[in-house]
Design an enzyme around this catalytic site. Structure first.
Site, short mmCIF file in Angstrom:
data_model
loop_
_atom_site.label_atom_id
_atom_site.label_comp_id
_atom_site.label_asym_id
_atom_site.label_seq_id
_atom_site.Cartn_x
_atom_site.Cartn_y
_atom_site.Cartn_z
N GLY A 231 1.56 4.61 -6.78
CA GLY A 231 2.28 3.98 -5.82
C GLY A 231 1.98 2.59 -5.26
N HIS A 232 2.52 2.02 -4.36
CA HIS A 232 1.94 1.09 -3.62
C HIS A 232 1.91 1.32 -2.27
CE1 HIS A 232 2.05 -3.19 -2.57
NE2 HIS A 232 2.12 -3.59 -3.82
N ALA A 233 0.82 0.57 -1.51
CA ALA A 233 0.61 0.96 -0.27
C ALA A 233 1.63 0.40 0.76
CB ALA A 233 -0.95 0.51 0.30
N ALA A 234 2.36 -1.04 0.00
CA ALA A 234 3.10 -1.58 1.10
C ALA A 234 4.73 -1.51 0.85
CB ALA A 234 2.79 -2.96 1.22
N ARG A 287 7.53 7.76 3.23
CA ARG A 287 7.21 7.54 1.80
C ARG A 287 7.62 8.98 1.17
NH1 ARG A 287 3.60 4.70 -1.34
NH2 ARG A 287 3.03 3.56 0.80
#
Length: 398
Positions: A231-234, A287
């Protein structure tokens, strides 16, 4: 090594490299790709220790054949007086000298940056190191994994449960690429001013530069960005999602992409303006719920069908390939990216470098055997056959 090609951007530039491992050889290989003559100085008997990492490529090391095509190898004992003089004679004819030995090793051998610049004012000298020429860690050994740990790269890489280093040596590669760009810019400046340069590039500084996003999140928001696996943190949704027969990666960069995903791909317009999903900020806050929702929808389609729907809607997506998938990738085949490169144990396949000029193809020369060009380079320097034989007998060359 192939004939000079005046259409290549660095034709006529000579680089002498006292190099080993990954960072410096990556920089000089790209210079060689672009037409520079790269003379690689190697230890007598052993050579660059990257030659011995593995035996995967016709008995040769995969790192070495990746990073050293189109170069000339001279085997020299740089600790001997005769060997040091050979290196200085090569440098005297060079445009660039690059080294990534242990801290202070080049200076002890007589190849210190300031000393060389005093002798050769137009020379571009690149000193590569782990941590730079000052600071409390300047003398520490700096392997890629260690630099990834020191910079915090590992703290933002992996899953929530397990931190990990990257699967390729990104600190080495980062330093190699910054060395490359610094050499190109220094050559350009020299064309305008006639001035050489001394440039310092460290693995630590190069990796820190790549950590701008997580650094600023901590500095100004007080947040350590979480490890989120694929995934992507942002950004959410930005992950691998299950399909009816496998999985697919989906990356939604903005709220327009979310609308396209919900409306054009899944026909769920009712979810576009949902208060927990409507903006990327709230999707990041929720998320787990978003990923569960998207996964429940992707499961309704085969991977091939969903890939087509995502492409038609303009939603970024990708297959989760392994190395076998890369080797068979139609992008490489259809764009004719493979070339044959010679090695001492026979030809191998290699991929063209990323820079694609419209009027000339980058050079794809042979990977040299250890010391393959020793005699020819010494002859260029004016050594006679008898002198070369004497140097070989006393161990100054190999």
């Amino acid at each position: 090594m192939g004939q000079p090609n005046s259409d290549l951007p660095l034709d006529g530039i000579t680089v002498v490299a006292l190099e080993q491992a990954v960072a410096a050889p990556l920089a000089t290989r790209h210079l060689a790709d672009m037409g520079a003559r790269v003379i690689k100085i190697e230890r007598v008997g052993e050579g660059d220790f990257a030659r011995h990492y593995d035996r995967a490529v016709h008995g040769q090391a995969s790192h070495f054949v990746w990073l050293n095509r189109s170069k000339e190898s001279i085997a020299v004992d740089v600790k001997s007086e005769s060997g040091r003089q050979i290196v200085l004679d090569l440098v005297a004819r060079a445009d660039v000298f690059l080294q990534n030995l242990a801290p202070d090793a080049a200076a002890r051998l007589g190849f210190g940056a300031e000393e060389l610049r005093e002798k050769f004012p137009q020379l571009i000298v690149i000193d590569m190191s782990g941590y730079g020429s000052a600071g409390p860690r300047r003398e520490r050994k700096a392997y890629d994994m260690l630099v990834q740990a020191e910079t915090g790269m590992i703290s933002v890489t992996g899953t929530p449960e397990t931190a990990t280093k990257t699967g390729i040596p990104v600190s080495d590669i980062a330093a190699g690429m910054y060395a490359l760009t610094s050499i190109l810019s220094a050559l350009f400046r020299r064309e305008r001013t006639g001035k050489g340069a001394l440039v310092e590039v460290s693995m630590f500084d190069s990796t820190v530069e790549w950590l701008g996003h997580p650094m600023y999140m901590k500095m100004y928001a007080g947040k350590q960005i979480p490890r989120v696996g694929l995934g992507h943190a942002a950004i959410v949704p930005y992950d691998s999602y299950p399909t009816a027969d496998g999985e697919i990666l989906i990356g939604v960069q903005n709220d327009r992409g979310w609308r396209a995903l919900m409306v054009d791909v899944f026909e769920r317009e009712d979810l576009v303006d949902h208060p927990r999903f409507s903006t990327n900020i709230v999707r990041v806050e929720n998320r787990g719920e978003v990923d569960e929702l998207v996964g429940s929808l992707t499961r309704l389609y085969s991977t091939a069908d969903l890939d087509q729907r995502l492409a038609a809607a303009g939603v970024p997506a990708a297959a989760l390939n392994d190395m076998a998938g890369l080797l068979e990738h139609p992008q490489l085949e259809k764009r004719a990216r493979w070339r044959s490169v010679g090695t001492e144990n026979g030809p191998i396949d290699a991929v063209l470098p990323p820079m694609t000029y419209s009027d000339v193809e980058m050079r794809m020369g042979d990977v040299p055997a250890l010391g393959q060009q020793t005699d020819s380079l010494l002859a260029e320097l004016g050594r006679t056959g008898d002198q070369i034989a004497d140097l070989r007998r006393d161990g100054s060359i190999g």
